[in-house]
Design a protein around this motif. Structure first.
Motif, short mmCIF file in Angstrom:
data_model
loop_
_atom_site.label_atom_id
_atom_site.label_comp_id
_atom_site.label_asym_id
_atom_site.label_seq_id
_atom_site.Cartn_x
_atom_site.Cartn_y
_atom_site.Cartn_z
N ILE A 142 0.86 -1.19 0.00
CA ILE A 142 0.00 0.00 0.00
C ILE A 142 0.89 1.24 0.00
CG2 ILE A 142 -1.65 1.40 1.32
CD1 ILE A 142 -2.85 -1.17 2.41
N ILE A 143 0.62 2.15 -0.92
CA ILE A 143 1.25 3.47 -0.91
C ILE A 143 0.14 4.49 -0.66
CG2 ILE A 143 2.56 5.20 -2.19
CD1 ILE A 143 3.71 2.95 -3.89
N ALA A 144 0.28 5.27 0.40
CA ALA A 144 -0.71 6.30 0.72
C ALA A 144 -0.09 7.68 0.50
CB ALA A 144 -1.19 6.16 2.16
N VAL A 145 -0.79 8.52 -0.22
CA VAL A 145 -0.31 9.86 -0.57
C VAL A 145 -1.27 10.89 0.00
CG1 VAL A 145 0.23 11.44 -2.47
CG2 VAL A 145 0.69 8.99 -2.72
N ARG A 146 -0.72 11.89 0.68
CA ARG A 146 -1.54 13.05 1.02
C ARG A 146 -1.56 13.98 -0.20
NH1 ARG A 146 -0.71 18.28 5.06
NH2 ARG A 146 -2.86 19.02 4.80
N HIS A 147 -2.68 14.62 -0.44
CA HIS A 147 -2.80 15.56 -1.55
C HIS A 147 -1.73 16.66 -1.47
CE1 HIS A 147 -4.45 18.67 1.08
NE2 HIS A 147 -5.18 17.72 1.64
N GLY A 148 -1.47 17.31 -2.60
CA GLY A 148 -0.56 18.44 -2.63
C GLY A 148 -1.14 19.64 -1.89
N GLN A 149 -0.32 20.67 -1.74
CA GLN A 149 -0.78 21.85 -1.01
C GLN A 149 -2.09 22.38 -1.60
OE1 GLN A 149 0.84 25.87 -1.68
NE2 GLN A 149 1.51 25.85 0.46
N LEU B 208 -3.58 -0.18 10.23
CA LEU B 208 -2.79 -1.28 9.69
C LEU B 208 -1.91 -1.94 10.75
CD1 LEU B 208 -1.76 0.16 6.20
CD2 LEU B 208 -3.56 -1.50 6.72
N ALA B 209 -1.53 -1.17 11.77
CA ALA B 209 -0.75 -1.75 12.86
C ALA B 209 -1.59 -2.68 13.72
CB ALA B 209 -0.15 -0.64 13.73
N GLY B 210 -2.90 -2.47 13.72
CA GLY B 210 -3.79 -3.37 14.44
C GLY B 210 -3.82 -3.19 15.94
N GLY B 211 -3.30 -2.07 16.44
CA GLY B 211 -3.28 -1.85 17.87
C GLY B 211 -4.65 -1.43 18.41
N PRO B 212 -4.83 -1.48 19.73
CA PRO B 212 -6.11 -1.09 20.33
C PRO B 212 -6.30 0.43 20.26
CG PRO B 212 -4.50 -1.56 22.04
CD PRO B 212 -3.86 -1.95 20.74
N ASN C 72 2.17 17.60 2.92
CA ASN C 72 1.56 17.59 1.59
C ASN C 72 2.39 16.78 0.61
OD1 ASN C 72 0.65 20.82 2.40
ND2 ASN C 72 -0.90 19.40 1.66
N ALA C 73 1.71 15.96 -0.18
CA ALA C 73 2.34 15.14 -1.23
C ALA C 73 3.36 14.15 -0.69
CB ALA C 73 2.97 16.03 -2.30
N SER C 74 3.26 13.83 0.60
CA SER C 74 4.16 12.82 1.16
C SER C 74 3.70 11.42 0.75
CB SER C 74 4.19 12.92 2.69
OG SER C 74 2.90 12.72 3.23
N LEU C 75 4.65 10.48 0.76
CA LEU C 75 4.35 9.09 0.46
C LEU C 75 4.64 8.23 1.68
CD1 LEU C 75 5.62 10.38 -2.41
CD2 LEU C 75 5.07 8.08 -3.17
N SER C 76 3.71 7.35 1.98
CA SER C 76 3.88 6.38 3.06
C SER C 76 3.62 4.99 2.49
CB SER C 76 2.91 6.69 4.21
OG SER C 76 3.15 7.98 4.74
N THR C 77 4.53 4.07 2.75
CA THR C 77 4.48 2.76 2.08
C THR C 77 4.51 1.62 3.09
OG1 THR C 77 5.66 3.70 0.19
CG2 THR C 77 5.60 1.30 0.35
N TRP C 78 3.62 0.67 2.87
CA TRP C 78 3.60 -0.58 3.64
C TRP C 78 3.78 -1.74 2.67
CZ3 TRP C 78 0.59 3.62 4.45
CH2 TRP C 78 0.43 4.10 5.76
N GLU D 3 3.84 -4.16 6.92
CA GLU D 3 4.79 -3.43 7.77
C GLU D 3 5.17 -2.11 7.08
OE1 GLU D 3 5.68 -4.40 10.67
OE2 GLU D 3 5.19 -6.53 10.76
N VAL D 4 5.45 -1.10 7.88
CA VAL D 4 5.83 0.21 7.35
C VAL D 4 7.23 0.14 6.75
CG1 VAL D 4 6.29 2.62 7.92
CG2 VAL D 4 4.41 1.42 9.04
N LEU D 5 7.35 0.58 5.50
CA LEU D 5 8.67 0.71 4.87
C LEU D 5 9.17 2.15 4.98
CD1 LEU D 5 8.36 -1.37 1.56
CD2 LEU D 5 9.48 -2.01 3.69
#
Length: 224
Positions: A7-14, A180-184, A199-205, A213-215
């Motif tokens: 999964i790659i999650a992107v926040r929108h640009g400014q 995604l971490a599944g914590g309480p 803004n426009a950051s990428l987060s990858t699992w 797992e977070v990459l």
């Protein structure tokens, strides 16, 4: 374990609202445009194109195969510009559950304006804390988690074995990490250490031993 392998999650640009709030700083501001219709600034458009170039440079085994977007214009515009820069023909699916956190009566106001116009809400925010606070007519972070859990559960079947791109908002990306971490949910407030989502950051699992797992998280190296 069923579900996406990546999964790659992107926040929108400014966005126009991001810029207006940044310029206002401690001055009360009412941004009248509806949250769903706010679009990107020129900088936001360049950021979105930079996301597309990152996607284009990924190896075939890491590039997204399916795309889900928030219904809000700033997210849809981010994907449209990224897709153009990527030269991709991937279609996208809009899912209401990826919308930004709803702020109810506080939606058009910055923090200074909230303190001035809604002192009772500001006091409740201070008393309850950011992650438990639910503005009148709006959502708490816990409410957003509920809809994201339902979204992720549906992904387990609809995107099983596939690589997914999500284009959405800061609250969505931040809380997706918790989901995604599944914590309480008792640990939900601890997620603040990963904020703010840029803004426009990428987060990858990526799936490791059957678990996502977070990459990388909140990565903006491509915007340098």
């Amino acid at each position: 374990m069923s579900g996406p392998v990546r999964i790659i999650a992107v926040r929108h640009g400014q966005s126009e609202a991001n810029l207006a709030y940044e310029r206002a700083r401690e001055t009360p501001l009412v941004f009248e445009r509806g949250d769903h219709e706010v679009t990107l600034t020129d900088l936001g458009r360049r950021q979105a194109a930079a996301v597309g170039r990152v996607l284009a440079a990924l190896p075939e085994t890491e590039a997204p195969e399916v795309v889900w977007c928030s219904p809000y214009l700033r997210a849809l515009d981010t994907w449209a510009l990224a897709r153009q820069a990527w030269a991709s023909d991937l279609p996208h699916t809009v899912d209401e559950r990826l919308r930004d956190r709803e702020m109810g009566v506080l939606a058009t106001f910055n923090r200074a304006a909230i303190v001035a116009r809604f002192p009772e809400e500001a006091a409740r925010f201070e008393a309850e804390g950011e992650y438990a606070f639910r503005p009148r007519g709006g959502e708490s972070f816990g409410d957003v988690v509920v809809r994201l859990r339902a979204f992720v559960e549906d992904l387990r079947e609809s995107a099983h074995g596939r690589r997914v791109l999500i284009v959405a908002h800061d609250a969505v990306v931040l809380l997706l990490r918790h989901v995604l971490a599944g914590g309480p949910d008792a640990e939900l407030a601890a997620i603040h250490r990963h904020a703010p989502i840029r803004n426009a950051s990428l987060s990858t699992w990526h799936t490791v031993d059957g678990r996502l797992e977070v990459l990388t998280f909140n990565d903006v190296a491509h915007l340098a």
